[in-house]
Design a protein around this motif. Sequence first.
Motif, PDB file in Angstrom:
ATOM      1  N   GLY A 228       0.786  -1.217   0.000  1.00 37.50           N
ATOM      2  CA  GLY A 228       0.000   0.000   0.000  1.00 37.50           C
ATOM      3  C   GLY A 228       0.818   1.268   0.000  1.00 37.50           C
ATOM      4  O   GLY A 228       0.464   2.248  -0.668  1.00 37.50           O
ATOM      5  N   GLU A 229       1.929   1.289   0.727  1.00 33.44           N
ATOM      6  CA  GLU A 229       2.730   2.496   0.788  1.00 33.44           C
ATOM      7  C   GLU A 229       3.490   2.754  -0.513  1.00 33.44           C
ATOM      8  O   GLU A 229       3.721   3.902  -0.879  1.00 33.44           O
ATOM      9  N   GLY A 232       0.896   4.245  -2.550  1.00 30.03           N
ATOM     10  CA  GLY A 232       0.615   5.576  -2.044  1.00 30.03           C
ATOM     11  C   GLY A 232       1.661   6.584  -2.447  1.00 30.03           C
ATOM     12  O   GLY A 232       1.336   7.720  -2.829  1.00 30.03           O
ATOM     13  N   GLU A 279      -7.797   2.041  -5.542  1.00 24.86           N
ATOM     14  CA  GLU A 279      -7.382   0.650  -5.329  1.00 24.86           C
ATOM     15  C   GLU A 279      -7.035   0.413  -3.862  1.00 24.86           C
ATOM     16  O   GLU A 279      -7.406  -0.606  -3.276  1.00 24.86           O
ATOM     17  N   ARG A 280      -6.332   1.395  -3.245  1.00 23.20           N
ATOM     18  CA  ARG A 280      -5.971   1.245  -1.847  1.00 23.20           C
ATOM     19  C   ARG A 280      -7.182   1.359  -0.932  1.00 23.20           C
ATOM     20  O   ARG A 280      -7.287   0.664   0.078  1.00 23.20           O
ATOM     21  N   PRO A 291      -4.231   2.869   6.006  1.00 21.33           N
ATOM     22  CA  PRO A 291      -3.324   3.673   5.173  1.00 21.33           C
ATOM     23  C   PRO A 291      -2.154   4.219   5.965  1.00 21.33           C
ATOM     24  O   PRO A 291      -2.289   4.616   7.124  1.00 21.33           O
ATOM     25  N   GLN A 295       0.086   7.166   1.715  1.00 21.08           N
ATOM     26  CA  GLN A 295      -1.297   7.088   1.250  1.00 21.08           C
ATOM     27  C   GLN A 295      -2.112   8.273   1.759  1.00 21.08           C
ATOM     28  O   GLN A 295      -2.942   8.826   1.032  1.00 21.08           O
TER      29      GLN A 295
END
Length: 414
Positions: A228-229, A232, A279-280, A291, A295
Amino acid sequence: MTVPTVEQAITRAHHEEWARLVAGLARRFGDLDVAEEATADAFLTAAERWPREGVPPNPGGWLATTANRKAIDRLRRESQRDARHRAARLVYDDTPAEPTGPVEDDRLRLVFTCCHPALAPEARVALTLRLLGGLTVAEIARAFLVQEATMARRITRAKAKITAARIPYRVPSADDIPARLAGVLAVVYLIFNEGYLPGEGDEPVRVDLTAEAIRLGRLLRTLLPDNGEVAGLLALMLLTDARRPARVSRTGELVTLAEQDRGAWDRTLIAEGNALLRERIDAVAAGGDPPGRYQLQAAINSVHTDAPSVRDTDWSTIAALYDRLVLLDSSPIVRLNRAVAVAEVDGPGVGLAEVDRLAEVLDGYHAFHAARADLLRRLGRGGESRAAYDRAIGLAGNPAERAYLARRRDQLAS
């Protein structure tokens, strides 16, 4: 078509080729000092010879050949060259690269080498900014808000530690990546920021650095598609870079977000950045990790880019996102940005009180004084605002930013 001068050709080559040359030499010789110094020597030779002989048809190839020869010559001249060669072989990882994927990218390998967990976190970032970004020690010191001599010592110690610890020049295995990823992401983002608003020099924007950071972000996304990062950070850089066409006026003055022509923003980059964010959001809704800092920063930028005008900006959402970000990253600069958002929601008086709490730690940071100057102006405290603008102008190294701050200061008289 205007033919560039020799000086312009060298500057352009430095922007485009520095990272590639250092990374390639580091891979071949396994010695970061040799890689950096041979690359610098190649550019010095270009500065001496190109004015007499002309700019070669392939400047990058010329520099690569020259830097390679400089590296070999240096190793041959070393009084302890045999020991030096053996030490270099310990660092150099000659395991055949995988045939496809980002592992083959020399610059990505260099980032992961410099971000080895054996190094202190601040040293990882500083060393990579020096070797990959080509930033001066002074520029890196300013980004870290420390003295130049302190930063020089950090970089020297980090390079020595890589040699002493026999850290191999390669992208680590999947199990090793998490220990290095935070440093890698921090490096990439600092490279991007130095390009988006250089701390010194004559250029208001360094597109070579922003493009390199985004390129590395895309490679990291390919390497770690579910992180995720990583997503992001890439979204954050895309959404920020989308505003670059409107960021500097024709007269070379910085144009703030509130004054920018939003029609000039790159909607393709905005769409790509927002798609990564969606998407995240879906992943978090499906039970994924909450997050992280990149993000949240990307989400803040998404709110800005979604607003059709500055008056329509959802400052309450931005302030709420900063509240969440401060819980993850309570650095003074994040708190300063939060204070600016708070001023938009609760008024300049409340924002100024938040900003002033950071006076001791951010007194040498130009953006702190610029924020104070604007809030004081809005409160009708013209004399104090002028003094704050003067302090910001004195500390700012970017010519476009100095021009903007000077105009705002001079408007106080009227």
